[in-house]
Design a protein around this motif. Sequence first.
Motif, PDB file in Angstrom:
ATOM      1  N   ALA A   1       5.670   7.730  -4.506  1.00 56.52           N
ATOM      2  CA  ALA A   1       6.899   8.490  -4.218  1.00 56.52           C
ATOM      3  C   ALA A   1       7.870   8.391  -5.383  1.00 56.52           C
ATOM      4  CB  ALA A   1       7.566   7.957  -2.947  1.00 56.52           C
TER       5      ALA A   1
ATOM      6  N   PHE B   1       6.470   8.569   1.177  1.00 52.20           N
ATOM      7  CA  PHE B   1       5.563   9.213   0.228  1.00 52.20           C
ATOM      8  C   PHE B   1       5.333  10.674   0.613  1.00 52.20           C
ATOM      9  CE2 PHE B   1       1.186  10.561   0.904  1.00 52.20           C
ATOM     10  CZ  PHE B   1       0.922  11.127  -0.335  1.00 52.20           C
TER      11      PHE B   1
ATOM     12  N   THR C   1       0.824  -1.210   0.000  1.00 55.87           N
ATOM     13  CA  THR C   1       0.000   0.000   0.000  1.00 55.87           C
ATOM     14  C   THR C   1       0.862   1.266   0.000  1.00 55.87           C
ATOM     15  OG1 THR C   1      -1.827  -1.142   1.093  1.00 55.87           O
ATOM     16  CG2 THR C   1      -1.808   1.259   1.278  1.00 55.87           C
ATOM     17  N   LEU C   2       1.837   1.332   0.886  1.00 55.06           N
ATOM     18  CA  LEU C   2       2.630   2.566   1.033  1.00 55.06           C
ATOM     19  C   LEU C   2       3.982   2.495   0.316  1.00 55.06           C
ATOM     20  CD1 LEU C   2       2.273   3.334   4.869  1.00 55.06           C
ATOM     21  CD2 LEU C   2       0.847   4.185   2.979  1.00 55.06           C
TER      22      LEU C   2
END
Length: 408
Positions: free
Chosen positions: A147, A195, A121-122
């Motif tokens: 990112a 991010f 997810t991140l």
Amino acid sequence: MSIRISRFMLGVLLLSILAACGGATATTAPGGSGTTGGATTSGEPIPLGIALAQTGNVALLGQEQVIGAKLAETYFNSKGGINGRPIKLIFQDTAGDEAGAINAFQTLINQDKVVGIVGPTLSQQAFSADPIAEQAKVPVLGPSNTAKGIPQIGDYIARVSAPVAVVAPNALQAALEINPNIKKVAVLYAQNDAFSKSETGTFQNTVTQTLKLELATVQEFQTTDTDFTTQATNVINVNPDLVIISGLAADGGNLVKQLRELGYSGLIVGGNGLNTANIFPVCQKFCDGIIIAQAYSFAQENDVNKAFRDAYKAEQKKEPPQFSGQAFAGVQVFVEALIALDSKTKLDTLSLEQIREQLNTQILAGKYNTPLGEISFDPEGEIIQSKYYVAQIKMDETGTNGTFNFIR
Ligand code: 1QQ
């Protein structure tokens, strides 16, 4: 035909036994194999790993991704899966941190023997977990990793989530359309999240270099913070016309709420971490007016988005959000690349290692007509996508329900 039915029933029996024993850690969406609508699938299901945040704070974002992935599984199996073989999603919960993502990746790669992974997810998790897939030569599609530097992690890492560098500036353009008199800007970001750091870099550059506005203050916080009194007070003291927040859903939502409670009444741009209706219970009526750039619009006109949107609305009783659309697209790219590969060389004549390697090449070679519009990849695995949007949150009188209204 009789073989097909008995195999399917055997599968159902096995699944019920597993469920009854509570022995299965991985879960599959209903309709993962067998007959799911239009076409019939048979044969050994092809396992695709889904590593998303299903628990913890980051699940505010991950939940929407799970819904999108499951809808894709049902949809593509109803269309015949991989040339007749069903695709089967294997879910491993990453929770919200690096360790959880690494665990999920290792289990999917070594135990579940997946052909590829949609996740995590991140970006913060991707920088830790993706190198594991890279080393094992397992293709990864980031569904929401925005990112700077994600596709550059390795040859096996690509993403269907457009980078903040191209998506985020659209929100500032939209803010200036609403209020052309914006002069002074305050920026806040979560300094413990990759991010958020990347996104605030883009926001700050756009403010000072592109738009030539005054960056009056930059405030840092942590994604685990709940009290933002200091940062909010510092922001209000510079009397900004625009506040820009890069954080995740819980912290970002709380920050918006506390800024408003302390009296800030100007425009707020939220980053991608606030891009979910799951912030509504956090900032409630104070969510009203937040401007957020989008890499997906439910109004995208093509057949696959129509099917996705209809299925999402039937199930969730609202329009599909970006994170669901991107997760759907991630599964779709794998499915269509597997179909293309299987059409050239039957998958059951290849070893798992060969499938993973050739699938990676195929993913990067293809063009995909997805809910995000037509997408493809550059040689590094960066998404090539043409349309971006901006939405503004509108909350109802009670402050419990809201909608993302597209303004650009
Ligand atoms: C990233 C993001 C997050 C907001 C995704 C949920 O964009 O971590 O890259």
